[in-house]
Structures are given as structure tokens and as C-alpha cells.
Enzyme design. Structure first.
Site, PDB file in Angstrom:
ATOM      1  N   LYS A  90     -14.162  22.733   4.721  1.00  0.00           N
ATOM      2  CA  LYS A  90     -14.466  22.395   4.113  1.00  0.00           C
ATOM      3  C   LYS A  90     -14.118  20.785   3.927  1.00  0.00           C
ATOM      4  O   LYS A  90     -13.020  20.346   4.721  1.00  0.00           O
ATOM      5  CB  LYS A  90     -14.211  22.990   2.707  1.00  0.00           C
ATOM      6  CG  LYS A  90     -13.978  22.275   1.488  1.00  0.00           C
ATOM      7  CD  LYS A  90     -14.806  23.391   0.910  1.00  0.00           C
ATOM      8  CE  LYS A  90     -15.618  22.180  -0.260  1.00  0.00           C
ATOM      9  NZ  LYS A  90     -16.704  21.400  -0.047  1.00  0.00           N
ATOM     10  N   LYS A 114      -4.694  18.327   4.064  1.00  0.00           N
ATOM     11  CA  LYS A 114      -4.833  18.240   3.104  1.00  0.00           C
ATOM     12  C   LYS A 114      -5.319  19.845   2.303  1.00  0.00           C
ATOM     13  O   LYS A 114      -4.819  20.178   1.661  1.00  0.00           O
ATOM     14  CB  LYS A 114      -5.754  17.475   2.388  1.00  0.00           C
ATOM     15  CG  LYS A 114      -6.277  17.060   1.412  1.00  0.00           C
ATOM     16  CD  LYS A 114      -7.099  16.313   1.373  1.00  0.00           C
ATOM     17  CE  LYS A 114      -7.602  14.722   1.515  1.00  0.00           C
ATOM     18  NZ  LYS A 114      -8.677  13.810   1.471  1.00  0.00           N
ATOM     19  N   LYS A 126     -15.558  17.471   8.056  1.00  0.00           N
ATOM     20  CA  LYS A 126     -15.767  16.554   7.442  1.00  0.00           C
ATOM     21  C   LYS A 126     -17.582  15.670   8.077  1.00  0.00           C
ATOM     22  O   LYS A 126     -17.248  16.245   9.451  1.00  0.00           O
ATOM     23  CB  LYS A 126     -15.198  15.120   7.621  1.00  0.00           C
ATOM     24  CG  LYS A 126     -14.899  14.206   6.838  1.00  0.00           C
ATOM     25  CD  LYS A 126     -14.461  14.322   5.471  1.00  0.00           C
ATOM     26  CE  LYS A 126     -14.967  13.445   4.754  1.00  0.00           C
ATOM     27  NZ  LYS A 126     -13.916  13.033   3.423  1.00  0.00           N
ATOM     28  N   GLY A 165     -19.404  15.217  -1.388  1.00  0.00           N
ATOM     29  CA  GLY A 165     -19.560  14.184  -0.977  1.00  0.00           C
ATOM     30  C   GLY A 165     -17.952  13.270  -0.511  1.00  0.00           C
ATOM     31  O   GLY A 165     -17.271  14.118  -0.511  1.00  0.00           O
ATOM     32  N   ASP A 166     -18.765  12.380  -0.408  1.00  0.00           N
ATOM     33  CA  ASP A 166     -18.007  10.862   0.084  1.00  0.00           C
ATOM     34  C   ASP A 166     -18.198   9.458  -0.296  1.00  0.00           C
ATOM     35  O   ASP A 166     -18.826   9.862  -0.958  1.00  0.00           O
ATOM     36  CB  ASP A 166     -17.007  11.132   1.704  1.00  0.00           C
ATOM     37  CG  ASP A 166     -15.698  10.904   2.501  1.00  0.00           C
ATOM     38  OD1 ASP A 166     -14.790  10.807   1.913  1.00  0.00           O
ATOM     39  OD2 ASP A 166     -16.371   9.545   2.329  1.00  0.00           O
ATOM     40  N   SER A 377     -13.705  21.346  -5.911  1.00  0.00           N
ATOM     41  CA  SER A 377     -14.221  21.955  -5.401  1.00  0.00           C
ATOM     42  C   SER A 377     -14.435  23.792  -4.914  1.00  0.00           C
ATOM     43  O   SER A 377     -15.582  24.177  -5.153  1.00  0.00           O
ATOM     44  CB  SER A 377     -15.173  21.113  -3.746  1.00  0.00           C
ATOM     45  OG  SER A 377     -15.238  20.026  -3.794  1.00  0.00           O
TER      46      SER A 377
HETATM   47  P1  NDP Z   1     -17.409   5.514  -3.530  1.00  0.00           P
HETATM   48  O1  NDP Z   1     -18.474   5.107  -2.210  1.00  0.00           O
HETATM   49  O2  NDP Z   1     -17.857   6.057  -4.746  1.00  0.00           O
HETATM   50  O3  NDP Z   1     -16.931   4.264  -3.829  1.00  0.00           O
HETATM   51  C1  NDP Z   1     -16.370   3.621  -2.669  1.00  0.00           C
HETATM   52  C2  NDP Z   1     -15.338   1.886  -2.799  1.00  0.00           C
HETATM   53  O4  NDP Z   1     -14.733   1.320  -1.976  1.00  0.00           O
HETATM   54  C3  NDP Z   1     -17.061   1.313  -3.101  1.00  0.00           C
HETATM   55  O5  NDP Z   1     -16.276   0.778  -4.525  1.00  0.00           O
HETATM   56  C4  NDP Z   1     -16.715   0.583  -1.725  1.00  0.00           C
HETATM   57  O6  NDP Z   1     -17.438  -1.057  -2.327  1.00  0.00           O
HETATM   58  C5  NDP Z   1     -15.639   0.008  -1.210  1.00  0.00           C
HETATM   59  N1  NDP Z   1     -15.731   0.485   0.228  1.00  0.00           N
HETATM   60  C6  NDP Z   1     -16.145   1.123   0.775  1.00  0.00           C
HETATM   61  N2  NDP Z   1     -15.900   0.810   2.163  1.00  0.00           N
HETATM   62  C7  NDP Z   1     -14.953  -0.575   1.643  1.00  0.00           C
HETATM   63  C8  NDP Z   1     -14.979  -1.333   2.904  1.00  0.00           C
HETATM   64  N3  NDP Z   1     -15.473  -1.126   4.430  1.00  0.00           N
HETATM   65  N4  NDP Z   1     -14.588  -2.513   2.854  1.00  0.00           N
HETATM   66  C9  NDP Z   1     -14.306  -2.778   1.292  1.00  0.00           C
HETATM   67  N5  NDP Z   1     -14.142  -1.523   0.456  1.00  0.00           N
HETATM   68  C10 NDP Z   1     -15.196  -0.241   0.786  1.00  0.00           C
HETATM   69  O7  NDP Z   1     -17.161   6.247  -3.207  1.00  0.00           O
HETATM   70  P2  NDP Z   1     -15.480   7.125  -3.123  1.00  0.00           P
HETATM   71  O8  NDP Z   1     -14.853   7.044  -4.490  1.00  0.00           O
HETATM   72  O9  NDP Z   1     -15.853   8.872  -3.289  1.00  0.00           O
HETATM   73  O10 NDP Z   1     -14.768   7.622  -1.850  1.00  0.00           O
HETATM   74  C11 NDP Z   1     -13.554   6.181  -1.819  1.00  0.00           C
HETATM   75  C12 NDP Z   1     -12.314   6.875  -0.588  1.00  0.00           C
HETATM   76  O11 NDP Z   1     -11.629   8.327  -1.555  1.00  0.00           O
HETATM   77  C13 NDP Z   1     -12.512   7.063   0.663  1.00  0.00           C
HETATM   78  O12 NDP Z   1     -12.276   6.994   1.676  1.00  0.00           O
HETATM   79  C14 NDP Z   1     -12.922   9.100   0.286  1.00  0.00           C
HETATM   80  O13 NDP Z   1     -12.581   9.106   2.174  1.00  0.00           O
HETATM   81  C15 NDP Z   1     -11.811   8.910  -0.612  1.00  0.00           C
HETATM   82  N6  NDP Z   1     -11.864  10.412  -1.144  1.00  0.00           N
HETATM   83  C16 NDP Z   1     -13.334  10.715  -1.702  1.00  0.00           C
HETATM   84  C17 NDP Z   1     -13.134  12.007  -2.320  1.00  0.00           C
HETATM   85  C18 NDP Z   1     -14.252  12.137  -3.516  1.00  0.00           C
HETATM   86  O14 NDP Z   1     -13.841  13.043  -3.808  1.00  0.00           O
HETATM   87  N7  NDP Z   1     -14.848  11.452  -3.631  1.00  0.00           N
HETATM   88  C19 NDP Z   1     -11.888  13.266  -2.065  1.00  0.00           C
HETATM   89  C20 NDP Z   1     -10.675  12.308  -1.441  1.00  0.00           C
HETATM   90  C21 NDP Z   1     -10.622  11.634  -0.960  1.00  0.00           C
HETATM   91  P3  NDP Z   1     -19.109  -0.743  -2.254  1.00  0.00           P
HETATM   92  O15 NDP Z   1     -19.691  -0.676  -3.156  1.00  0.00           O
HETATM   93  O16 NDP Z   1     -19.261  -2.453  -1.999  1.00  0.00           O
HETATM   94  O17 NDP Z   1     -19.810  -0.666  -0.884  1.00  0.00           O
END
Ligand code: NDP
Length: 445
Positions: A90, A114, A126, A165-166, A377
């Protein structure tokens, strides 16, 4: 690091050359595990760590697709099925140009611990692609997702591997992926993906869960020092799914979130981020933070720079790995920081974590603090299995109980192993022991 684990670490690093994020995640976990091996020599005899660091299966595949002008593009797809000791693999799918095997493996490795911490029956995996969704039309995203699933479908299933998603993969992408899975297999198998739309098998609270959960975890840490979110000045990085819902939850608990960022810069809004406007700009219009600043009087957009230059008492890194380094951590500490909870996966570098811990800052590592997403999830999978759908209130209540439980388990484990208040040790040992016990019980597989 414990000398018995050093040899294992060296072998893992040598076997996986160039995968620096994976190395970082492995080293961080190994540094916590010495005391566990004093108490459990059977883990060493059974080579549990050697097995844990080698994914059960790694799939790399070609993803060809055409853009709206009819040009052919080729991306690389990944799914790393890391560990199934506790349940089906997962973990999410990430679409971002930086994705390569080392990123997918660091994320998959973290996911094992986790998922164990949630107490739910889920293993770790992943996946993703180096596809860049930015600027692509809905039709291009759909064609990419359909091509991606045309290979992935043969490796997943509700009892095998359940992606979500991620970064770069939200409700729209899960919809296209699910549609293609259904079309190829001729099965309406709701439990094969999570993060689905509410009307076709999704769970209420799943979109909010990671951000909400991160704030609930932080609130529990604050309580141990007689504090709360009320009146805190909060700085958040990112402005995607996790960031937006973390901002909303923190503000609902009485905090003022004064800044958030994207990859181009950050905004400062001293009155507190307007979540409805941020959501409209980023989630509905798929716009940039400059659009927010243009429509929000009193806010200010800073091009480039670091959001960690903004003064705050609580920091919630919710963007991406290694976005907060030692210098940024030192600056936050000197500006009056009291707590950090990681909404993103491994956003703090190892030197940043050391700075926080040496300064006595409350620090919640991602594998504990952001587990609310995968936990919800798993609640979605439960609802799918029983063909039920729960209310928002009931699901949020379950999420809260799970996050409080993870917090308490990490704290109790840290105490038990002589590191009170160290949530990194608590999370690593708490997750590891559960998986290691299950692996030994299931024989040499
Ligand atoms: P989104 O795609 O919705 O948002 C990502 C955000 O981070 C955007 O604002 C993006 O900016 C910014 N970002 C991404 N890559 C970079 C980079 N290289 N440098 C600077 N800014 C960056 O993703 P999520 O919110 O879903 O995920 C964010 C984090 O949370 C990740 O680390 C993910 O692994 C973690 N996570 C997510 C979960 C989920 O349920 N979605 C669960 C657990 C952890 P821009 O739009 O400019 O790219």
C-alpha cells in the site's frame, strides 16, 4: 550507529548505488535500531534487516503516450512492492520529473514503517513516473494515466497491491487510472485504488486526511508540554493537497498560518491564509501562488527564497523531500520555533533533524506525523470491502483516534527504549518491531 548494523548498512548502500534518498532513509532508520537488536537477537539471526531493505518486487516499465499535437512521448513507470508482511502493498503514486528508482525506494521503505504504525493490515509499496503533469491538458493527463495503467494493472489488486495518490496524483488521476483498470479487467474492484471520488467508492475525509492528521499529531506533541495550536504562528511549505488541509486544520484550532509555498516561491499573509481562496487557486484553477497574492489584499508573494525565512512557532513542511536543511532549521530555531511536524515524506535533512533535536524542539517525523493519509486509505478499503460508506464525522473521528494512537505509541516506545521525547526513535522502533515479528512468523520468504 550500532556496529552490528554497520555491515548491513554498507552492503545495502553498495547494492543500491546512486540511490541517495534511499540511502538516507535506510541510515536514518538503522540509527534507531541498535537497542532493538540487543533485546531481539533473533532479528539478527533471521537477517530481518537484510531482507527488509531488499524490495520483494520492483517493476519498471515504459509509458508511451501522445500529446494534444499528436507527438509521441515516452516516460518511465515504477512500482516497488517493498514488503507484504502485514498486508497488501500500500502506498501512493508520484508523478514528478524528479522521480527515479531511488525516490520510489525511499518512499516505499518509509511506507513499510508508517503503515505498521497505523495498526492497519497494510504492507508497504510506492510507485510513480518521471512524467511532468504541469501544463498538461486533461486529455493528455488521461492518455498518460491510461497508458500507465495498461502495464500496472497486471501487478495490482485489492489483495495484492493498492496504490493511491502522492505528488502530482490526486482525484483526477485516480479517476483515469481506475477507469482504465476497470476497462482492462472487466471488474468493478473498488479496493484496487484509494483516493477515489465519493460517488464511486471513495471515502469522505480521504482528501483532508494527511494534512488533518499531521496537525492532530502536532497537537498531541504540543499537549505534552501543556501547549496547543491556539495562538501559534504557523509556517507551512507546499500548497498542494497536504499543505492546504494542514492549513485549514491548524486555523480551525486557533492558529494563524502566515505563509505557504510552491516550487516558484512563497506567500506571506499576516492575516492568516484564506483557505477557500488558496483551494480555489491551486485545486480548482490549478494556478500559482502569484494568483493568490493578486487576489488577496495584504498578502505578499516572494519569488524564490525560502519559506523557512518566515518567523513561526510551528513549522509544517508539506512539500517534498530534503526541502528543509540544517541552515533553515537553525534559522527557525533562532526565530522562536517550538514544534515541527512533517506532512511531507523526509522533508528535513539529517542535519536539520539534528538541529531540532539538539534544541529540544518537538519533532514529529513524516512516517508518524503524515500517516493519516494512508490510514484513511485503509478506512476506504474497509468501506469498500463491506460496501458501506461512513459519514464525515465518523471517519474524522476514526482518523483522530488513529493519529492519537500513533502519537502515544511513538512516545511510549521512545520511553521504553530510553529516548523519551524522541519521536524518530519511537516511530522507527515501533514500526520495525511489528514488521520484523511478522516476517519471522511467516518463515524465510
Ligand atoms: P501535491 O502534488 O498536491 O502538492 C505538492 C506541493 O509541493 C506543491 O505545492 C508543489 O509545488 C510542492 N513541491 C513539489 N515538489 C517540489 C519541489 N521539488 N520543490 C519545491 N516544491 C515542491 O502533493 P501532496 O500534497 O499530495 O504531497 C506533498 C508531500 O506529502 C509529499 O512529500 C508526499 O509524499 C507527502 N504525502 C502525501 C500524502 C497524500 O495523501 N497526498 C500522504 C503522505 C505523505 P508546485 O505546484 O510548484 O510543484
Amino acid at each position: 550507529m550500532d556496529s552490528r548494523l554497520e555491515a548491513v548498512r554498507d552492503t545495502v548502500l553498495a547494492r543500491n548505488p546512486g540511490e541517495k534518498e534511499f540511502h538516507q532513509a535506510v541510515i536514518e532508520v538503522f540509527e534507531s535500531l541498535g537497542p532493538v537488536h540487543d533485546r531481539h537477537p533473533e532479528f539478527l539471526e533471521g537477517a530481518v534487516l537484510e531482507r527488509l531493505c531488499e524490495p520483494e518486487r520492483q517493476i519498471i516499465f515504459r509509458v508511451p503516450w501522445t500529446d494534444d499535437a499528436g507527438r509521441v512521448h515516452v516516460n518511465r513507470g515504477f512500482r516497488v512492492e517493498f514488503n507484504s508482511a502485514l498486508g497488501p502493498y500500500k502506498g501512493g503514486l508520484r508523478f514528478h520529473p524528479s522521480v527515479y528508482l531511488g525516490i520510489v525506494k525511499f518512499l516505499g521503505f518509509e511506507q513499510i514503517f508508517k503503515n505498521a504504525l497505523t495498526g492497519m493490515p497494510i504492507g508497504g509499496g510506492k510507485g510513480g513516473s518521471d512524467f511532468d503533469p504541469r501544463g498538461r491538458s486533461d486529455a493528455e493527463i488521461m492518455r498518460f494515466c491510461q497508458s500507465f495503467m495498461t502495464e500496472l494493472y497486471r501487478h495490482i489488486g485489492e489483495y495484492t497491491d493498492v496504490p493511491a495518490g502522492d505528488i502530482g496524483v490526486g482525484g483526477r488521476e485516480i479517476g483515469y487510472l481506475f477507469g482504465q483498470y476497470k476497462r482492462i479487467t472487466n471488474r468493478y474492484e473498488s479496493g484496487v485504488l484509494t483516493g477515489k471520488g465519493i460517488s464511486w467508492g471513495g471515502s469522505l475525509v480521504r482528501p483532508e486526511a494527511t494534512g488533518y492528521g499531521t496537525v492532530i499529531f502536532a497537537q498531541e506533541m504540543l499537549k505534552t508540554r501543556g501547549q496547543s495550536f491556539d495562538g501559534q504562528r504557523v509556517v507551512v511549505s507546499g500548497s498542494g493537497n497536504v499543505a492546504i488541509h494542514a492549513i485549514a486544520k491548524a486555523q480551525s484550532l486557533g492558529a494563524t498560518v502566515v505563509a505557504c509555498s510552491d516550487s516558484a516561491g512563497y506567500i506571506v499573509d499576516e492575516a492568516g491564509i484564506d483557505v477557500a481562496l488558496l483551494s480555489q487557486v491551486k485545486e480548482v484553477e490549478r494556478g500559482r501562488l502569484t494568483d493568490y497574492a493578486a487576489r488577496r489584499p495584504g498578502s505578499n508573494h516572494v519569488v524564490g527564497g525560502s519559506v523557512w525565512d518566515v518567523t513561526g512557532t510551528v513549522a509544517l513542511p508539506c512539500a517534498t523531500q530534503n526541502e528543509l536543511d540544517g541552515d533553515a532549521a537553525a534559522k527557525l530555531v533562532s526565530n522562536g520555533l517550538i514544534a515541527v511536524a512533517e506532512g511531507a515524506n523526509m522533508p528535513s535533512t539529517r542535519s536539520a533533524v539534528s538541529v531540532f533535536q539538539e534544541a529540544g524542539i518537538l519533532f514529529g517525523p513524516g512516517k508518524a506525523a503524515n500517516a493519516g493519509g494512508v490510514a484513511t486509505s485503509a478506512l476506504e478499503m474497509q468501506q469498500n470491502a463491506s460496501r458501506d460508506s461512513w459519514s464525515f464525522e465518523h471517519t474524522e473521528q476514526r482518523l483522530t483516534e488513529i493519529m492519537v494512537g500513533i502519537h502515544d505509541r511513538c512516545a511510549a516506545t521512545a520511553d521504553e527504549y530510553g529516548a523519551p521525547g524522541n519521536y524518530v526513535v519511537g516511530a522507527n522502533i515501533g514500526g520495525f518491531v511489528k514488521v520484523a515479528d511478522a516476517m519471522l512468523a511467516q518463515g524465510l520468504i
